[in-house]
Design a protein around this motif. Structure first.
Motif, PDB file in Angstrom:
ATOM      1  N   LYS A   1       2.078   1.794  -3.672  1.00 50.85           N
ATOM      2  CA  LYS A   1       0.984   2.558  -4.312  1.00 50.85           C
ATOM      3  C   LYS A   1       1.608   3.658  -5.167  1.00 50.85           C
ATOM      4  CE  LYS A   1      -2.792   2.618  -3.029  1.00 50.85           C
ATOM      5  NZ  LYS A   1      -4.270   2.088  -3.466  1.00 50.85           N
TER       6      LYS A   1
ATOM      7  N   ASP B   1      -4.935   5.019   5.740  1.00 47.79           N
ATOM      8  CA  ASP B   1      -6.158   4.697   4.438  1.00 47.79           C
ATOM      9  C   ASP B   1      -7.148   4.217   5.060  1.00 47.79           C
ATOM     10  OD1 ASP B   1      -5.900   1.491   3.750  1.00 47.79           O
ATOM     11  OD2 ASP B   1      -4.399   2.247   4.886  1.00 47.79           O
TER      12      ASP B   1
ATOM     13  N   GLU C   1      -3.737  -3.956   0.322  1.00 48.35           N
ATOM     14  CA  GLU C   1      -5.356  -4.160   0.836  1.00 48.35           C
ATOM     15  C   GLU C   1      -6.109  -4.809  -0.337  1.00 48.35           C
ATOM     16  OE1 GLU C   1      -6.482  -4.159   3.545  1.00 48.35           O
ATOM     17  OE2 GLU C   1      -5.619  -2.837   4.823  1.00 48.35           O
TER      18      GLU C   1
ATOM     19  N   GLY D   1      -2.204  -0.709   2.223  1.00 50.45           N
ATOM     20  CA  GLY D   1      -3.120   0.109   1.509  1.00 50.45           C
ATOM     21  C   GLY D   1      -2.690   1.732   1.604  1.00 50.45           C
TER      22      GLY D   1
ATOM     23  N   GLU E   1      -8.774   3.921   0.974  1.00 52.17           N
ATOM     24  CA  GLU E   1      -8.598   2.475   0.229  1.00 52.17           C
ATOM     25  C   GLU E   1      -9.573   1.681   0.539  1.00 52.17           C
ATOM     26  OE1 GLU E   1      -6.157  -0.225  -2.082  1.00 52.17           O
ATOM     27  OE2 GLU E   1      -6.734   1.805  -2.296  1.00 52.17           O
TER      28      GLU E   1
ATOM     29  N   SER F   1      -5.240  10.541  -3.413  1.00 56.55           N
ATOM     30  CA  SER F   1      -3.946   9.472  -3.722  1.00 56.55           C
ATOM     31  C   SER F   1      -2.915  10.092  -3.035  1.00 56.55           C
ATOM     32  CB  SER F   1      -3.820   9.604  -5.138  1.00 56.55           C
ATOM     33  OG  SER F   1      -3.406  10.591  -5.728  1.00 56.55           O
TER      34      SER F   1
ATOM     35  N   ASP G   1       0.296  -1.698  -1.944  1.00 54.31           N
ATOM     36  CA  ASP G   1      -0.882  -1.761  -2.659  1.00 54.31           C
ATOM     37  C   ASP G   1      -1.336  -3.203  -2.339  1.00 54.31           C
ATOM     38  OD1 ASP G   1      -3.107  -1.529  -4.220  1.00 54.31           O
ATOM     39  OD2 ASP G   1      -2.518  -1.935  -6.185  1.00 54.31           O
TER      40      ASP G   1
END
Length: 221
Positions: free
Chosen positions: A92, A171, A22, A16, A191, A209, A20
Protein backbone atom coordinates in the motif's frame (compact mmCIF):
# COMPACT_ATOMS: atom_id res chain seq x y z
CA UNK A 1 -0.39 20.27 24.65
CA UNK A 2 0.36 16.94 26.30
CA UNK A 3 3.05 14.96 24.49
CA UNK A 4 1.88 11.62 23.12
CA UNK A 5 3.54 8.60 24.72
CA UNK A 6 6.14 6.99 22.48
CA UNK A 7 4.83 3.48 21.74
CA UNK A 8 6.71 0.51 23.15
CA UNK A 9 5.97 -1.30 19.90
CA UNK A 10 3.92 -0.83 16.74
CA UNK A 11 1.83 -3.75 15.49
CA UNK A 12 0.42 -4.13 11.99
CA UNK A 13 -2.21 -6.10 10.20
CA UNK A 14 -1.09 -7.18 6.70
CA UNK A 15 -3.79 -7.57 4.05
CA UNK A 16 -5.36 -4.30 3.00
CA UNK A 17 -3.10 -2.34 5.32
CA UNK A 18 0.52 -3.01 4.32
CA UNK A 19 -0.19 -5.06 1.20
CA UNK A 20 -2.78 -4.01 -1.41
CA UNK A 21 -4.31 -7.47 -1.28
CA UNK A 22 -7.86 -6.83 -0.06
CA UNK A 23 -8.96 -4.99 -3.20
CA UNK A 24 -7.08 -7.52 -5.33
CA UNK A 25 -8.65 -10.50 -3.58
CA UNK A 26 -12.08 -8.93 -3.84
CA UNK A 27 -11.76 -8.72 -7.63
CA UNK A 28 -10.51 -12.29 -7.82
CA UNK A 29 -13.25 -13.73 -5.58
CA UNK A 30 -16.04 -11.84 -7.32
CA UNK A 31 -14.79 -12.87 -10.76
CA UNK A 32 -14.37 -16.54 -9.78
CA UNK A 33 -17.83 -16.63 -8.17
CA UNK A 34 -19.39 -15.03 -11.27
CA UNK A 35 -17.76 -17.62 -13.54
CA UNK A 36 -19.44 -20.29 -11.44
CA UNK A 37 -22.80 -18.52 -11.69
CA UNK A 38 -22.93 -16.77 -8.30
CA UNK A 39 -23.22 -13.05 -7.58
CA UNK A 40 -20.80 -12.15 -4.78
CA UNK A 41 -21.99 -8.56 -4.53
CA UNK A 42 -20.13 -5.68 -2.92
CA UNK A 43 -22.62 -5.69 -0.04
CA UNK A 44 -22.00 -9.38 0.64
CA UNK A 45 -18.26 -9.10 0.22
CA UNK A 46 -18.14 -6.34 2.84
CA UNK A 47 -18.87 -9.05 5.42
CA UNK A 48 -15.69 -10.91 4.39
CA UNK A 49 -13.22 -8.06 4.84
CA UNK A 50 -10.76 -8.81 7.63
CA UNK A 51 -12.16 -12.33 8.14
CA UNK A 52 -9.97 -15.48 7.85
CA UNK A 53 -10.50 -17.41 4.61
CA UNK A 54 -11.89 -20.49 6.32
CA UNK A 55 -14.66 -18.40 7.88
CA UNK A 56 -15.26 -16.60 4.58
CA UNK A 57 -15.80 -19.95 2.91
CA UNK A 58 -18.34 -20.87 5.58
CA UNK A 59 -20.24 -17.69 4.77
CA UNK A 60 -20.25 -18.51 1.05
CA UNK A 61 -21.74 -21.92 1.79
CA UNK A 62 -24.39 -20.25 3.96
CA UNK A 63 -25.28 -17.56 1.42
CA UNK A 64 -25.41 -19.70 -1.74
CA UNK A 65 -27.17 -23.02 -2.25
CA UNK A 66 -25.02 -25.78 -3.75
CA UNK A 67 -21.97 -23.53 -3.89
CA UNK A 68 -19.08 -25.47 -5.54
CA UNK A 69 -16.50 -24.60 -2.90
CA UNK A 70 -13.73 -26.89 -4.17
CA UNK A 71 -13.92 -25.45 -7.69
CA UNK A 72 -14.09 -21.91 -6.35
CA UNK A 73 -11.10 -22.43 -4.07
CA UNK A 74 -8.91 -23.97 -6.76
CA UNK A 75 -9.85 -21.24 -9.26
CA UNK A 76 -9.14 -18.26 -7.02
CA UNK A 77 -5.91 -19.73 -5.71
CA UNK A 78 -4.71 -20.38 -9.27
CA UNK A 79 -5.53 -16.79 -10.24
CA UNK A 80 -3.74 -15.45 -7.18
CA UNK A 81 -0.69 -17.61 -7.88
CA UNK A 82 -0.55 -16.29 -11.43
CA UNK A 83 -0.57 -12.73 -10.12
CA UNK A 84 2.26 -13.45 -7.70
CA UNK A 85 4.27 -15.03 -10.49
CA UNK A 86 3.83 -11.82 -12.46
CA UNK A 87 5.44 -9.61 -9.83
CA UNK A 88 3.31 -10.03 -6.72
CA UNK A 89 0.79 -7.75 -5.06
CA UNK A 90 2.34 -4.34 -4.27
CA UNK A 91 2.53 -2.67 -0.86
CA UNK A 92 0.00 0.00 0.00
CA UNK A 93 1.09 3.58 -0.58
CA UNK A 94 3.23 4.75 2.32
CA UNK A 95 3.83 1.28 3.81
CA UNK A 96 7.52 1.05 2.96
CA UNK A 97 8.19 4.59 4.14
CA UNK A 98 6.37 4.14 7.47
CA UNK A 99 8.08 0.85 8.29
CA UNK A 100 11.50 2.24 7.37
CA UNK A 101 10.92 5.32 9.54
CA UNK A 102 9.82 3.27 12.54
CA UNK A 103 12.86 1.04 12.16
CA UNK A 104 15.01 4.16 12.18
CA UNK A 105 13.34 5.25 15.42
CA UNK A 106 14.33 1.96 17.05
CA UNK A 107 10.75 0.95 17.79
CA UNK A 108 10.01 -2.81 17.67
CA UNK A 109 7.46 -3.75 15.04
CA UNK A 110 5.31 -6.86 14.70
CA UNK A 111 2.91 -8.36 12.20
CA UNK A 112 -0.32 -9.93 13.47
CA UNK A 113 -2.44 -11.18 10.58
CA UNK A 114 -5.53 -13.28 9.98
CA UNK A 115 -3.77 -14.68 6.92
CA UNK A 116 -1.75 -17.88 6.82
CA UNK A 117 2.00 -18.30 7.24
CA UNK A 118 2.11 -19.35 3.59
CA UNK A 119 0.56 -16.02 2.57
CA UNK A 120 3.04 -14.08 4.70
CA UNK A 121 5.98 -15.96 3.19
CA UNK A 122 4.67 -15.30 -0.32
CA UNK A 123 4.39 -11.55 0.26
CA UNK A 124 7.74 -11.45 2.06
CA UNK A 125 9.43 -13.10 -0.92
CA UNK A 126 8.10 -10.32 -3.16
CA UNK A 127 8.78 -7.43 -0.75
CA UNK A 128 11.50 -8.39 1.76
CA UNK A 129 12.19 -4.73 2.53
CA UNK A 130 8.70 -4.41 4.03
CA UNK A 131 8.99 -7.30 6.46
CA UNK A 132 11.22 -5.75 9.14
CA UNK A 133 9.34 -7.31 12.05
CA UNK A 134 10.60 -8.57 15.39
CA UNK A 135 7.61 -10.91 15.54
CA UNK A 136 5.21 -12.38 12.97
CA UNK A 137 2.05 -14.12 14.14
CA UNK A 138 -0.43 -15.74 11.76
CA UNK A 139 -3.93 -17.18 12.03
CA UNK A 140 -2.61 -20.71 12.64
CA UNK A 141 -1.11 -19.59 15.95
CA UNK A 142 -4.33 -18.55 17.68
CA UNK A 143 -7.46 -20.44 18.65
CA UNK A 144 -9.68 -17.38 18.34
CA UNK A 145 -9.00 -15.10 15.33
CA UNK A 146 -9.93 -11.43 15.04
CA UNK A 147 -12.21 -9.82 16.24
CA UNK A 148 -10.93 -11.63 19.35
CA UNK A 149 -7.84 -9.78 20.65
CA UNK A 150 -5.86 -12.98 21.23
CA UNK A 151 -3.43 -12.48 18.34
CA UNK A 152 -2.53 -8.99 19.56
CA UNK A 153 -2.24 -10.02 23.19
CA UNK A 154 0.03 -12.93 22.27
CA UNK A 155 2.14 -10.72 20.02
CA UNK A 156 2.64 -8.17 22.80
CA UNK A 157 3.56 -10.96 25.22
CA UNK A 158 6.12 -12.26 22.72
CA UNK A 159 7.64 -8.79 22.45
CA UNK A 160 7.60 -8.33 26.23
CA UNK A 161 5.48 -5.15 26.11
CA UNK A 162 2.12 -4.17 27.56
CA UNK A 163 -0.67 -3.80 24.97
CA UNK A 164 -1.66 -0.48 26.54
CA UNK A 165 1.78 0.88 25.64
CA UNK A 166 1.47 -0.09 21.97
CA UNK A 167 -0.01 1.26 18.75
CA UNK A 168 -1.88 -1.04 16.36
CA UNK A 169 -2.65 -0.26 12.73
CA UNK A 170 -5.66 -1.97 11.15
CA UNK A 171 -7.84 -1.56 8.05
CA UNK A 172 -10.94 -3.66 8.81
CA UNK A 173 -13.69 -3.56 11.41
CA UNK A 174 -12.94 -7.06 12.81
CA UNK A 175 -9.28 -6.12 13.11
CA UNK A 176 -10.10 -2.85 14.80
CA UNK A 177 -12.41 -4.58 17.28
CA UNK A 178 -9.52 -6.88 18.17
CA UNK A 179 -7.08 -3.98 18.49
CA UNK A 180 -9.44 -1.93 20.66
CA UNK A 181 -10.22 -4.92 22.88
CA UNK A 182 -6.48 -5.48 23.44
CA UNK A 183 -6.23 -2.09 25.13
CA UNK A 184 -3.76 -0.67 22.60
CA UNK A 185 -4.09 2.63 20.79
CA UNK A 186 -5.91 1.41 17.68
CA UNK A 187 -5.48 3.33 14.42
CA UNK A 188 -7.65 2.56 11.41
CA UNK A 189 -6.79 3.05 7.76
CA UNK A 190 -10.14 1.99 6.24
CA UNK A 191 -9.99 -0.33 3.22
CA UNK A 192 -13.17 -1.37 1.35
CA UNK A 193 -15.42 -0.74 4.38
CA UNK A 194 -16.20 2.29 6.53
CA UNK A 195 -15.58 2.14 10.29
CA UNK A 196 -18.53 0.88 12.30
CA UNK A 197 -19.89 3.24 14.99
CA UNK A 198 -18.29 1.24 17.81
CA UNK A 199 -14.97 1.18 15.96
CA UNK A 200 -15.12 4.90 15.30
CA UNK A 201 -15.80 5.49 19.00
CA UNK A 202 -12.94 3.26 20.14
CA UNK A 203 -10.30 4.25 17.60
CA UNK A 204 -7.44 6.47 18.72
CA UNK A 205 -7.25 7.87 15.16
CA UNK A 206 -8.70 7.18 11.73
CA UNK A 207 -6.62 8.23 8.73
CA UNK A 208 -7.37 8.02 5.03
CA UNK A 209 -4.03 6.40 4.19
CA UNK A 210 -0.70 5.36 5.64
CA UNK A 211 0.76 8.49 4.13
CA UNK A 212 -1.77 10.53 6.09
CA UNK A 213 -0.87 8.62 9.26
CA UNK A 214 2.82 9.27 8.65
CA UNK A 215 2.24 12.96 8.03
CA UNK A 216 0.39 13.15 11.36
CA UNK A 217 2.77 10.91 13.34
CA UNK A 218 3.13 13.48 16.08
CA UNK A 219 -0.47 12.56 17.06
CA UNK A 220 0.38 8.94 17.85
CA UNK A 221 4.16 8.63 18.21
Amino acid sequence: MKKVQRPAAVLFDMDGLLIDSEATLKRIWQDCAARLGFDLSDSLYAHLVGVPNVLCEEKLMLWFNNFPLDDFRSNWKATRAEQHNNGGIPPKAGALELVAWLEGQGVPMALATSSSREAVDRHRASWPELFRFASIMTVEQVARPKPDPDIYLRTCAHLGVAPTDCVIFEDSNPGMRAAIASGARAIMIPELVAPEPSVRAGAAHIYSSLNHAFDNREDWF
